[in-house]
Design a protein around this motif. Structure first.
Motif, PDB file in Angstrom:
ATOM      1  N   ARG A 190      25.223  -5.152 -35.223  1.00  0.00           N
ATOM      2  CA  ARG A 190      25.114  -6.309 -34.953  1.00  0.00           C
ATOM      3  C   ARG A 190      25.848  -7.581 -35.386  1.00  0.00           C
ATOM      4  N   ARG A 191      26.301  -8.416 -34.708  1.00  0.00           N
ATOM      5  CA  ARG A 191      27.013  -9.917 -35.093  1.00  0.00           C
ATOM      6  C   ARG A 191      25.758 -10.752 -35.410  1.00  0.00           C
ATOM      7  N   GLU A 192      25.631 -11.089 -36.572  1.00  0.00           N
ATOM      8  CA  GLU A 192      24.561 -11.911 -37.115  1.00  0.00           C
ATOM      9  C   GLU A 192      24.733 -13.225 -37.519  1.00  0.00           C
ATOM     10  N   ALA A 193      26.046 -13.628 -37.941  1.00  0.00           N
ATOM     11  CA  ALA A 193      26.588 -14.694 -38.149  1.00  0.00           C
ATOM     12  C   ALA A 193      27.874 -15.100 -38.070  1.00  0.00           C
ATOM     13  N   HIS A 194      28.143 -16.240 -37.671  1.00  0.00           N
ATOM     14  CA  HIS A 194      29.625 -16.752 -37.962  1.00  0.00           C
ATOM     15  C   HIS A 194      29.598 -18.090 -38.689  1.00  0.00           C
ATOM     16  N   LEU A 195      30.126 -17.965 -39.986  1.00  0.00           N
ATOM     17  CA  LEU A 195      29.953 -19.155 -40.713  1.00  0.00           C
ATOM     18  C   LEU A 195      31.447 -19.766 -40.690  1.00  0.00           C
ATOM     19  N   VAL A 196      31.216 -21.314 -40.140  1.00  0.00           N
ATOM     20  CA  VAL A 196      32.527 -21.931 -40.058  1.00  0.00           C
ATOM     21  C   VAL A 196      32.913 -22.338 -41.150  1.00  0.00           C
ATOM     22  N   GLU A 197      34.160 -22.233 -41.514  1.00  0.00           N
ATOM     23  CA  GLU A 197      35.113 -22.686 -42.904  1.00  0.00           C
ATOM     24  C   GLU A 197      34.034 -22.707 -44.084  1.00  0.00           C
ATOM     25  N   ASN A 198      33.591 -21.491 -44.259  1.00  0.00           N
ATOM     26  CA  ASN A 198      32.754 -21.427 -45.508  1.00  0.00           C
ATOM     27  C   ASN A 198      33.496 -21.211 -46.710  1.00  0.00           C
ATOM     28  N   GLU A 199      34.723 -20.546 -46.686  1.00  0.00           N
ATOM     29  CA  GLU A 199      35.568 -20.225 -47.845  1.00  0.00           C
ATOM     30  C   GLU A 199      36.980 -20.835 -47.912  1.00  0.00           C
ATOM     31  N   LEU A 200      37.518 -21.295 -48.794  1.00  0.00           N
ATOM     32  CA  LEU A 200      39.015 -21.710 -48.976  1.00  0.00           C
ATOM     33  C   LEU A 200      39.676 -20.400 -49.570  1.00  0.00           C
ATOM     34  N   VAL A 201      40.400 -19.923 -48.722  1.00  0.00           N
ATOM     35  CA  VAL A 201      41.321 -18.646 -49.269  1.00  0.00           C
ATOM     36  C   VAL A 201      42.609 -19.013 -48.818  1.00  0.00           C
ATOM     37  N   LYS A 202      43.432 -18.797 -49.951  1.00  0.00           N
ATOM     38  CA  LYS A 202      45.040 -19.060 -49.830  1.00  0.00           C
ATOM     39  C   LYS A 202      45.110 -20.364 -49.495  1.00  0.00           C
ATOM     40  N   GLY A 203      44.351 -21.349 -49.665  1.00  0.00           N
ATOM     41  CA  GLY A 203      44.788 -22.441 -49.388  1.00  0.00           C
ATOM     42  C   GLY A 203      44.250 -23.098 -48.096  1.00  0.00           C
ATOM     43  N   GLU A 204      43.566 -22.321 -47.314  1.00  0.00           N
ATOM     44  CA  GLU A 204      43.075 -22.744 -46.009  1.00  0.00           C
ATOM     45  C   GLU A 204      41.739 -22.395 -45.824  1.00  0.00           C
ATOM     46  N   TRP A 205      40.887 -23.396 -45.161  1.00  0.00           N
ATOM     47  CA  TRP A 205      39.520 -22.978 -44.689  1.00  0.00           C
ATOM     48  C   TRP A 205      39.589 -21.961 -43.647  1.00  0.00           C
ATOM     49  N   THR A 206      38.549 -20.801 -44.251  1.00  0.00           N
ATOM     50  CA  THR A 206      38.444 -19.743 -43.228  1.00  0.00           C
ATOM     51  C   THR A 206      36.949 -19.569 -42.786  1.00  0.00           C
ATOM     52  N   ASP A 207      36.777 -19.122 -41.508  1.00  0.00           N
ATOM     53  CA  ASP A 207      35.584 -18.532 -40.970  1.00  0.00           C
ATOM     54  C   ASP A 207      35.412 -17.360 -41.659  1.00  0.00           C
ATOM     55  N   GLU A 208      33.849 -16.895 -41.710  1.00  0.00           N
ATOM     56  CA  GLU A 208      33.633 -15.580 -41.955  1.00  0.00           C
ATOM     57  C   GLU A 208      32.382 -15.115 -41.071  1.00  0.00           C
ATOM     58  N   VAL A 209      32.572 -13.842 -40.453  1.00  0.00           N
ATOM     59  CA  VAL A 209      31.918 -13.277 -39.522  1.00  0.00           C
ATOM     60  C   VAL A 209      30.951 -11.909 -40.264  1.00  0.00           C
ATOM     61  N   ILE A 210      29.786 -12.160 -39.914  1.00  0.00           N
ATOM     62  CA  ILE A 210      28.923 -11.101 -40.592  1.00  0.00           C
ATOM     63  C   ILE A 210      28.387 -10.058 -39.554  1.00  0.00           C
ATOM     64  N   TYR A 211      28.518  -8.865 -39.916  1.00  0.00           N
ATOM     65  CA  TYR A 211      28.052  -7.792 -39.047  1.00  0.00           C
ATOM     66  C   TYR A 211      26.907  -6.860 -39.746  1.00  0.00           C
ATOM     67  N   ALA A 212      25.907  -6.455 -39.281  1.00  0.00           N
ATOM     68  CA  ALA A 212      25.092  -5.658 -39.936  1.00  0.00           C
ATOM     69  C   ALA A 212      24.260  -4.491 -39.137  1.00  0.00           C
ATOM     70  N   MET A 213      23.599  -3.606 -39.756  1.00  0.00           N
ATOM     71  CA  MET A 213      22.882  -2.573 -39.221  1.00  0.00           C
ATOM     72  C   MET A 213      21.784  -2.068 -40.059  1.00  0.00           C
ATOM     73  N   LEU A 214      20.746  -1.794 -39.536  1.00  0.00           N
ATOM     74  CA  LEU A 214      19.663  -1.135 -40.340  1.00  0.00           C
ATOM     75  C   LEU A 214      19.418   0.396 -40.230  1.00  0.00           C
ATOM     76  N   HIS A 215      18.863   1.045 -41.211  1.00  0.00           N
ATOM     77  CA  HIS A 215      18.580   2.325 -41.080  1.00  0.00           C
ATOM     78  C   HIS A 215      18.105   2.822 -40.126  1.00  0.00           C
ATOM     79  N   ARG A 216      17.164   2.329 -39.559  1.00  0.00           N
ATOM     80  CA  ARG A 216      16.439   2.835 -38.215  1.00  0.00           C
ATOM     81  C   ARG A 216      17.335   2.721 -37.065  1.00  0.00           C
ATOM     82  N   GLU A 217      17.982   1.708 -37.051  1.00  0.00           N
ATOM     83  CA  GLU A 217      19.000   1.476 -35.841  1.00  0.00           C
ATOM     84  C   GLU A 217      20.126   2.478 -35.951  1.00  0.00           C
TER      85      GLU A 217
END
Length: 222
Positions: A190-217
């Protein structure tokens, strides 16, 4: 993306979860749920792949992947020189089991048909208390588009849920890494989050997308 993680926050212990469904895959030795450890019986086999511990003989094949700019593009590190790959490999060689939180299981991915090493797969065990983990994978661009990442990630989820008994597993990636996002979606994560420009990586602000799944799923998959 490969992420540092913090296990310093403490909360009251959760009640013990029920044992996971008894999923038996050939080549994987189960451990009692209460022991909370993962020590697979290698090699692990999927339809087309073998997942196994890294060895010193993997240096050149691993370097052929880690030296490529297109591989490092969405990761925290720059393309590796040979000595950087050698250092990384030494750590991977000692990471073939999970005995406690804060550890990572590192597996070489090779083609069953040819024995060629084509990828690098990781299962992180983040927290014993919260029963959480994370998966990651890197493949040589020459083998993209063949479903190998999906096949590998499915095995990692099996190890985390069916063998280690985790409650929740995540996959985190650079927001521009659409191919990796499709892999996780195919697995039902499941796509749970899209964090906008939350990290400075290699000199540029980057977005991070988080997916997840539970054991029962995972257990409820068709």
């Amino acid at each position: 993306m490969e992420h540092a993680f913090d296990t310093t926050r403490k909360s009251p212990p959760s009640p013990p979860a029920p044992p996971p469904a008894q999923i038996h895959w050939p080549g994987i030795a189960r451990h009692p749920y209460a022991e909370r450890m993962l020590n697979p019986s290698y090699p692990l086999r999927t339809e087309r792949l073998i997942l196994r511990p890294f060895t010193e003989d993997d240096l050149q094949a691993l370097h052929a992947i880690h030296r490529l700019p297109e591989v490092a593009r969405h990761l925290y590190w720059e393309p590796h020189d040979l000595e950087q790959t050698r250092t990384s490999l030494k750590k991977k060689i000692t990471s073939s089991a999970l005995t406690d939180e804060g550890q990572a299981l590192s597996l070489a991915v090779e083609l069953t048909a040819t024995g060629e090493l084509i990828g690098d797969a990781t299962l992180f065990w983040h927290s014993r208390t919260h029963e959480s983990g994370e998966i990651g994978y890197i493949f040589h661009p020459g083998h993209h588009g063949n479903g190998y990442a999906t096949e590998t990630a499915r095995m990692l989820l099996h190890l985390g849920f069916g063998e280690l008994g985790l409650h929740r597993i995540t996959g985190r990636l650079d927001g521009r890494n659409h191919a990796s996002a499709r892999v996780l979606e195919r697995l039902g994560m499941r796509r749970e989050a899209h964090l906008v420009e939350n990290e400075l990586v290699k000199g540029e602000w980057t977005d991070e997308v988080i997916y997840a799944m539970l054991h029962r799923e995972w257990d409820a998959r068709p």
